[in-house]
Design a protein around this motif. Structure first.
Motif, short mmCIF file in Angstrom:
data_model
loop_
_atom_site.label_atom_id
_atom_site.label_comp_id
_atom_site.label_asym_id
_atom_site.label_seq_id
_atom_site.Cartn_x
_atom_site.Cartn_y
_atom_site.Cartn_z
N ALA A 213 8.14 -29.14 9.64
CA ALA A 213 7.20 -30.18 10.08
C ALA A 213 7.92 -31.51 10.20
O ALA A 213 9.04 -31.68 9.71
CB ALA A 213 6.06 -30.29 9.07
N LEU A 217 4.88 -31.94 3.77
CA LEU A 217 3.45 -31.62 3.80
C LEU A 217 2.95 -31.39 2.38
O LEU A 217 3.72 -31.06 1.48
CB LEU A 217 3.21 -30.35 4.62
CG LEU A 217 3.73 -30.36 6.06
CD1 LEU A 217 3.53 -28.98 6.68
CD2 LEU A 217 3.03 -31.42 6.88
N SER A 219 1.55 -29.22 -0.32
CA SER A 219 1.60 -27.76 -0.47
C SER A 219 0.25 -27.17 -0.85
O SER A 219 0.05 -25.97 -0.74
CB SER A 219 2.64 -27.37 -1.52
OG SER A 219 2.19 -27.70 -2.82
N VAL A 222 -1.73 -26.89 2.87
CA VAL A 222 -1.26 -25.92 3.87
C VAL A 222 -0.30 -24.87 3.34
O VAL A 222 0.28 -24.11 4.12
CB VAL A 222 -0.61 -26.64 5.09
CG1 VAL A 222 -1.65 -27.38 5.89
CG2 VAL A 222 0.49 -27.59 4.63
N GLY A 223 -0.11 -24.82 2.03
CA GLY A 223 0.82 -23.83 1.47
C GLY A 223 0.38 -22.41 1.81
O GLY A 223 -0.72 -22.01 1.45
N GLY A 224 1.23 -21.66 2.49
CA GLY A 224 0.88 -20.30 2.92
C GLY A 224 0.59 -20.23 4.39
O GLY A 224 0.55 -19.15 4.97
N ALA A 225 0.37 -21.40 5.01
CA ALA A 225 0.02 -21.43 6.44
C ALA A 225 1.07 -22.16 7.26
O ALA A 225 0.89 -22.38 8.46
CB ALA A 225 -1.35 -22.08 6.63
N VAL A 226 2.16 -22.58 6.61
CA VAL A 226 3.23 -23.31 7.31
C VAL A 226 4.57 -22.77 6.81
O VAL A 226 4.74 -22.52 5.62
CB VAL A 226 3.13 -24.83 7.03
CG1 VAL A 226 4.36 -25.56 7.55
CG2 VAL A 226 1.87 -25.40 7.65
N ARG A 227 5.53 -22.60 7.70
CA ARG A 227 6.85 -22.12 7.35
C ARG A 227 7.61 -23.21 6.57
O ARG A 227 7.63 -24.36 6.99
CB ARG A 227 7.61 -21.75 8.62
CG ARG A 227 8.94 -21.04 8.39
CD ARG A 227 8.74 -19.68 7.79
NE ARG A 227 9.93 -18.85 7.85
CZ ARG A 227 10.36 -18.13 6.79
NH1 ARG A 227 9.70 -18.16 5.65
NH2 ARG A 227 11.42 -17.38 6.91
N ASN A 228 8.20 -22.81 5.48
CA ASN A 228 8.91 -23.74 4.60
C ASN A 228 10.42 -23.67 4.89
O ASN A 228 11.05 -22.62 4.71
CB ASN A 228 8.61 -23.35 3.15
CG ASN A 228 9.20 -24.29 2.13
OD1 ASN A 228 10.29 -24.81 2.32
ND2 ASN A 228 8.47 -24.50 1.06
N ILE A 323 5.72 -29.25 0.75
CA ILE A 323 6.53 -28.35 1.57
C ILE A 323 7.51 -29.26 2.28
O ILE A 323 7.12 -30.08 3.11
CB ILE A 323 5.66 -27.60 2.59
CG1 ILE A 323 4.62 -26.76 1.86
CG2 ILE A 323 6.54 -26.73 3.50
CD1 ILE A 323 3.60 -26.14 2.80
N THR A 359 8.78 -21.56 14.44
CA THR A 359 8.18 -22.66 13.68
C THR A 359 9.20 -23.57 13.01
O THR A 359 8.83 -24.54 12.38
CB THR A 359 7.23 -22.10 12.60
OG1 THR A 359 7.96 -21.11 11.87
CG2 THR A 359 6.00 -21.48 13.23
#
Lengths: 464, 464
Positions: A213, A217, A219, A222-228, A323, A359
Motif C-alpha cells: 500500500a 495500514l 492491521s 484490513v489484516g487478512g484482506a491486504v497483502r503484507n 501492515i 498486489t
C-alpha cells in the motif's frame, strides 16, 4: 648466482633501513583518503609522491593517468628488453577514512613507532604494498644495476572506494597493461605462518524493496484482506535455500569450478589451522551448511547467499498494529571461481522478480556484481613464491582460498585474462580501523620475501 | 408513555446545554493522562471529579477502587429494586498523551469551541463517554424521578495504557459487577450514518528474536558455512501462509465462529459502504486474501497474521558484507470471535519454536494476547438500540464487525460472560492526535440516542 644477487639486495635494504623508513614516513604523512571529496588534493599529492619515486628509479611513461575517479599511477621499466617477460604490479596509494579520530592514540597522518610497530593510516593498507615494491626494485637496481624482467606498475587511487572506474580503465588500456604475470600487492603476512590466498569469490550485492500500500495500514481494519510486503520478503528469503542450505535459485551454481581432489585432501589436512582462521570472521559461531562439502569448501569455493540486513515496518520498542507499506532486504551472494558474475546476478534478479504479485511491487534499489578470481597456486611461478616464503620465513606457506572478494583481482582476470599471484607487504594490523599499524620486523621480512620472489621468478620461463 | 418520558428527558438536556457544557469543561481541564507517571495526581483528580458527580446523582458505593494500576471509579444506582434488571456501563476517564504539543492550535486542557467543535484532549475519547452517560442518567432522574432499571458504572482509568490490570480486577470483582447487560461507551457515531460494531477480533502480539553467532560475522570469511538468522526469520515468516493467504499455523482457525448466512448476505449488500470504511485503514491498497471469503469476512471475521516489523543486520545506505548475529520480527495475529486467545497464542508460539535449530536460538521478546468479543446484533436489546438510532438519526444503523481489537470488551466477555452492546458518545475527531475534538451537535444527538436507548431498553425483558 641468484643466491648472491638476493643476498646483495637484501643486505642493501637492511643497510638503509633507517633512511628508507624516513622516506616511507613522507608517504604516510599524505592523507590520501579516496572516499571523501574533501581529500581530492591529497589524493593528487599521494599520486605525485609515487610518480617522483618512479622517476627516480628510472621508470618511463610515468604518469598519473586520469580515470572517471581518482588518477591511476602508471610507470614502466622495460629495460630488460623485449625478449624478457613483463610483470605487472598492482598496489594502491589511497587509504581508508580515519573516523573515529578520537580512538587514535597518535594522529593517523603522523607516523609514530611504538613497540616495534609503525602507526599510521595506510601503514599496512596499502602504502606498504607500494613502498615494498619500490624498495625491492630499488635494491635490485642498486645492487645488480638492472631488473631481470620488465616491470609495469599499476598503482590505484580508489581501491578503498570500491574501484568504481577500474574495470573500464583496464579494458580501455588493455594494450598498455599487456604483461605475462600480474602480481597483486594488497595484503601480506601478519603472523609467523605465511599464507598464500589463491582464489577469491566474486560478489553480487543486491537490495530489494517490496512495496504494498502507499502507506502503513491499520492491521485491525484490513489484516487478512491486504497483502503484507514483509510476508513477501519472508517468502523470497525462504526461497533461497532448501532445508539443508543448498541454494535453490535456478542456475546459482552454473560455472562454478569444483575443488580438485588434491585441494580437498589439502584442506582436510589443514582443517584445524583453517578453522582457526575462520574464527577471525567475528563472534563465536557454530558451523553449518550444505551436506557433501566440508566447511572450507562451503566458505571459500561454493556460492553462498547471505541476507546482510532486513527491514520494514515498526522497529521501535513494543508493538505497533500496522501492515507495513514497505519491507526490504540487502543481500550478498558470493560466487565461486569459474562463475560469471553478470550471468549469476541476472539469474538471481530473475528469481527474485518471479515473486512479483498483482498486489505488490518488487524493486531493486541496488545491483552490483564483481567477478571471482583464481590465481596461481601450483606450477613454477607458485613454486618460486613458495620457495621465497620458505627461504625467508623458514616455513612452507599455507595455500588457501579466500571466501572473500577482492573486486580488482576479478576485474584483471576477467578483462586481461593473465596469470595472477599475490605478493603483499602489509602486516595486517588494524586495517580500516583506528591505530592501523605495520609490524616493522614483519615488513622487512616481507621485503626480503619480495626480493627472493623476484629473483626466483627471473629463473622461471614466464609468458611461454 | 415511553415517548413522553423520552421527550421530557431530551427537552431537559437541551434546556440545560450551556450549563452542562460548562460542567464538561471542568472535567476536560483535568490532564488525566494514564501513560505518564508524572500525571498520577491528575488521574486521581479525574477520578475525584467523576466520584463527586456520581454522588450528586445519588449513586451508592461510590469509590475509586484501587487496582494494580490506576483507580477504577465504581458506583451503583440500584434504586429500581431487585426485581428489575441491572445494566453495567463502561467508559474511561483517562486520556492519551498530548505530544506533539506544538501541533495543538489551542492548549489540550483548555477546552475551546471553534466552528461547532469542542477542542480538548479527551473531548471525544472518552470523557464524552462518561459525561454522556451522566447526562442521560441525570436527565432521566430529573424528569422521571427514577431510573427504569438498576445501573452500575465501571469507569476505567487505564484504557489508554492498555488496561493492564483490568482482567484481574474484573475477575476479582465478579460479584460486584454482576449485571444483565454491559453497555460499552467507548466510540460513537461520527458521521450522519450510525454504525453498530458488534464484534471485535482478539489480538496476539509477539516479538521473535533469532540469534546466531555472538556477533555479526564477515560474510566473505564464513558465508555458506554458518547459519544466517535472517534466513530463519524468512523461513518462519514464509511458513505462516500458503500461497493463497490461508494461515498454515496448525490450529490457527480453532474455535473461530463462522459468519451466519444472514451476515454474509448483509455484508454483500453493504459491500461498497464497508469498502469505503476500510479505506480509512491508511494509504491506497489493493484487496487480497484467502479464497472463499469476501474481503469483509477476511478483515473482520477470520483470523489473520501480519508481520508489523522486521529487523536485523545492516540498515544503513548501501551494503555491508555481514552475516547478522540477530534478526527478528514483530507480529500481530487477529483472532476471530469464538477463539481462545491463550490457546491460539500457545499454538502460534509452538509453531514458531518448531523452527529452532542446533545452530540458532529462537526467543520470544514479548507475548501478549487479548480475547475477541461478539456483542449483540440481533434480538430485543439490539432492536432497542437500532430503534433509538433510527429515531434520532433518521436512518437504519449499519451493523458491522470490527476487524480491530478492543481488549477490555474481550476481557468482560471472557470473565463475566454477559451480553454486551455498544452505545458511545464520542464523535471520533482526531482521537489520539493533536486537536482532538468533539462535534458538539453530533454529541447532543448521541445523548438523545442514549436517552432513547435507555427507555427502549426499559421495555425489554433483560436478564430473562
Amino acid at each position: 648466482m641468484t643466491t648472491d644477487r638476493i643476498k646483495q639486495a637484501v643486505d642493501h635494504v637492511h643497510a638503509n633501513r633507517d633512511a628508507y623508513m624516513e622516506r616511507f614516513y613522507d608517504f604516510l604523512r599524505i592523507p590520501s583518503i579516496s572516499t571523501d571529496p574533501a581529500f581530492k588534493p591529497d589524493i593528487q599529492r599521494g599520486a605525485d609522491w609515487v610518480l617522483s619515486e618512479l622517476k627516480r628509479l628510472g621508470f618511463d611513461k610515468v604518469s598519473a593517468m586520469p580515470t572517471e575517479g581518482h588518477p591511476l599511477v602508471y610507470g614502466e621499466h622495460l629495460k630488460a628488453g623485449p625478449d624478457k617477460p613483463t610483470v605487472l604490479v598492482y598496489a594502491h596509494y589511497d587509504v581508508q577514512p580515519v573516523d573515529p579520530l578520537n580512538l587514535w592514540e597518535t594522529p593517523p597522518f603522523e607516523p609514530t613507532v611504538r613497540n616495534g610497530k609503525l602507526y599510521a593510516r595506510g601503514a599496512s593498507d596499502d602504502k606498504s604494498g607500494i613502498f615494498g615494491n619500490l624498495l625491492v626494485i630499488e635494491s635490485m637496481l642498486e645492487t645488480a644495476g638492472s631488473l631481470p624482467f620488465n616491470v609495469k606498475v599499476f598503482f590505484e587511487g580508489e581501491e578503498e572506494s570500491g574501484s568504481p572506474s577500474m574495470e573500464s580503465f583496464i579494458a580501455e588500456n588493455r594494450d598498455l597493461l599487456k604483461a605475462d604475470l600480474l602480481i597483486i600487492s594488497d595484503g601480506g603476512s601478519d603472523t609467523g605462518q605465511p599464507i598464500i590466498y589463491y582464489s577469491t569469490r566474486g560478489i553480487i550485492g543486491i537490495e530489494v524493496l517490496v512495496t504494498g500500500a502507499t502507506a502503513d495500514l491499520h492491521s485491525g481494519l484490513v489484516g487478512g484482506a491486504v497483502r503484507n510486503p514483509a510476508h513477501v520478503v519472508g517468502k523470497i528469503i525462504a526461497s533461497f535455500h532448501d532445508e539443508n542450505g543448498h541454494i535453490m535459485v535456478p542456475g546459482a551454481y552454473d560455472g562454478a569450478t569444483p575443488l580438485t581432489d588434491a585441494e580437498r585432501a589439502y584442506f582436510d589436512k589443514y582443517e584445524s589451522v583453517i578453522l582457526e582462521g575462520l574464527h577471525t570472521a567475528g563472534g563465536d559461531f557454530k558451523l553449518w551448511g550444505e551436506p557433501g562439502y566440508n566447511f572450507i569448501e562451503r566458505a571459500t569455493a561454493r556460492p553462498s547467499i547471505d541476507v546482510n540486513g532486513i527491514y520494514g515496518g515498526y522497529q521501535g520498542d513494543g508493538g505497533k498494529t500496522i501492515i507495513p507499506s514497505k519491507a526490504g532486504f540487502k543481500l550478498t551472494m558470493r560466487i565461486a571461481p569459474g562463475q560469471d558474475a553478470d550471468d549469476i546476478k541476472a539469474k538471481l534478479v530473475k528469481h527474485i522478480e518471479s515473486f512479483k504479485e498483482d498486489t505488490i511491487d518488487i524493486q531493486f534499489v541496488r545491483q552490483e556484481s564483481y567477478a571471482p578470481s583464481l590465481m596461481l597456486f601450483e606450477g613454477p611461478i607458485a613454486d618460486a613464491q613458495s620457495k621465497a616464503l620458505h627461504d625467508v620465513w623458514g616455513k612452507e606457506p599455507l595455500k588457501l582460498r579466500s571466501g572473500g572478494s577482492v573486486p580488482i583481482i576479478g576485474m584483471f582476470q576477467k578483462v586481461l585474462g593473465l596469470p595472477i599471484i599475490g605478493c603483499g607487504y602489509s602486516t595486517g594490523g588494524s586495517i580500516h580501523a583506528p591505530n592501523e599499524f605495520l609490524d616493522i620486523e614483519h615488513f622487512w621480512l616481507n621485503v626480503d620475501t619480495g626480493i627472493h620472489f623476484f629473483y626466483h621468478l627471473a629463473d622461471v620461463k614466464l609468458g611461454g
